[in-house]
Design an enzyme around this catalytic site. Structure first.
Site, short mmCIF file in Angstrom:
data_model
loop_
_atom_site.label_atom_id
_atom_site.label_comp_id
_atom_site.label_asym_id
_atom_site.label_seq_id
_atom_site.Cartn_x
_atom_site.Cartn_y
_atom_site.Cartn_z
N ASP A 1 -36.56 9.76 -16.69
CA ASP A 1 -36.01 9.20 -17.69
C ASP A 1 -37.14 8.91 -18.87
OD1 ASP A 1 -37.14 7.30 -16.14
OD2 ASP A 1 -36.09 5.65 -17.25
N GLU B 1 -36.93 3.97 -14.72
CA GLU B 1 -38.07 3.45 -14.89
C GLU B 1 -38.29 2.65 -16.10
OE1 GLU B 1 -42.48 2.57 -15.58
OE2 GLU B 1 -41.13 3.86 -16.65
#
Length: 385
Positions: free
Chosen positions: A93, A154
């Site tokens: 991400d 994350e």
């Protein structure tokens, strides 16, 4: 006891670590935009990464995303899974919103390659995969089993992957984190713990012009709270407290009944974490008739440099010297998934690409860092025991 294998490199075609070849692979990952809050996009990339493993000797496990996040992908080598091995942590991400690639398209200018998330951390995630592919293509089997975990959340604190990371981290002997290098290629052997808190203040509303004496201002009390929080900063010791978001009130002529703040805490050690989390959660009102409520916690524990982590770093430094570059370690205030493993497993972070501009409109990796950083990961796979 840690054991490290000898450092004679296995024979492998030099073209495996050609920078352009590696960059072509990274580009495919970068051109699929993956904001954390766009799980369908993250899953597109997860599917592509899984495809990259189909011809390799691995078992793939895809963990369905929850709570608005994308899936997580785990690739386990077909060997060495019956004993503690190497866990590689990468996230897919990015912080950049959808459409940002129009503002920051993939391009190469001199030694820099640009694109959303190319430095943090698609470049690092890809070179770790590429080094594993090189290992398998050469017919090698690393002394230890290798597990590569790709997570989807994350950048928002790993709320849906933390339990998985901690579970796999406790099973591993070593953890390698492919977050980007720091300050010209430095490795990371320590990170601050990160806490997030919300402050809710409730006062008494009143007409600010005709009955000010009846009011109890939530915003005034928030000012007291902010002063207290700001007073906790100790830059010399490495403790930072930041009030980053504030809201309050309804209209200029109304004594504000409610106020709210969001707070970020960074601490270098577990002792500091215990002290400052307690101090923040223990905040109370200085004004009669006004209540202060604080919620939150330490969402990433401090990553302190352990003896095992130091030995792992020294081994990596030796390998880097043989490859032809100097590997210097550093401590950083930013958190990563390595924070979740460092307390119990030898962890080395910042193994990704070198570059600059994480989270910005000029994010870039240095093309010259691709070959040496990929070679270092390859040699770590070959030599860790």
């Amino acid at each position: 006891m840690m054991r490290f294998e000898g450092t004679d490199a296995s024979m492998i075609s030099p073209t495996w670590f050609d920078s352009q070849t590696i960059l072509d692979g990274i580009r495919r990952w970068v051109e699929i935009e993956t904001p954390t809050d766009a799980p369908a996009q993250v899953n597109r990339l997860v599917s592509l990464v899984a495809d990259h493993y189909r011809d390799l000797p691995v078992a793939l496990e895809r963990v369905a995303g929850v709570d608005g996040c994308g899936d997580h992908l785990i690739a386990r080598s077909a060997w060495g899974q019956d004993e503690p091995g190497i866990l590689i942590l990468s996230h897919l991400d990015t912080v950049h919103p959808m459409g940002f690639i129009e503002r920051l398209p993939f391009k190469i200018e001199g030694d820099s390659a640009f694109g959303p998330g190319i430095y943090d951390m698609k470049g690092g995630a890809y070179i770790a995969h590429h080094a594993f592919r090189a290992l398998c293509t050469a017919g090698d089997r690393s002394p230890l089993g290798i597990t590569h975990m790709f997570t989807s959340d994350e950048e928002i604190g790993s709320p849906t992957s933390r339990a998985l990371i901690e579970k796999e981290g406790r099973k591993a002997k070593y953890v390698l984190v492919t977050e980007p290098a720091r300050d010209g290629g430095k490795i990371v052997t320590g990170r601050k713990g990160v806490g997030r808190f919300e402050v809710f203040i409730t006062g008494v509303p009143a007409h600010a012009g005709t009955r000010p004496q009846d009011g109890r201002s939530a915003i005034r009390e928030l000012a007291n709270v902010i002063q207290t929080l700001e007073g906790m900063n100790d830059l010399k010791h490495g403790v930072t407290v930041n009030v980053g978001v504030v809201h309050g009130g309804t209209r200029p002529n109304v004594t504000p009944e409610e106020a709210h703040a969001e707070v970020d805490l960074r601490v270098p050690s577990f002792a500091d974490a215990e002290e400052f989390v307690g101090r923040i959660l223990g905040l109370t009102s200085k004004t009669e008739g006004v209540t202060v409520k604080v919620t939150g916690e330490l969402n990433r524990p401090p990553y302190e440099k352990s003896n095992a982590g130091a030995a792992l770093y020294e081994h990596a430094r030796t390998l880097a010297t043989e490859i032809g570059f100097e590997l210097i370690d550093s401590h950083t205030g930013g958190g990563s998934d390595g924070n979740f493993t460092a307390a119990h497993t030898a962890t080395l972070d910042g193994l990704g690409v070198d570059g600059k501009g994480a989270h910005t409109h000029y994010e870039q990796l240095y093309v010259s860092s691709l070959e040496p950083r990929a070679r270092l990961l390859h040699r770590l796979y070959q030599t860790l025991r």
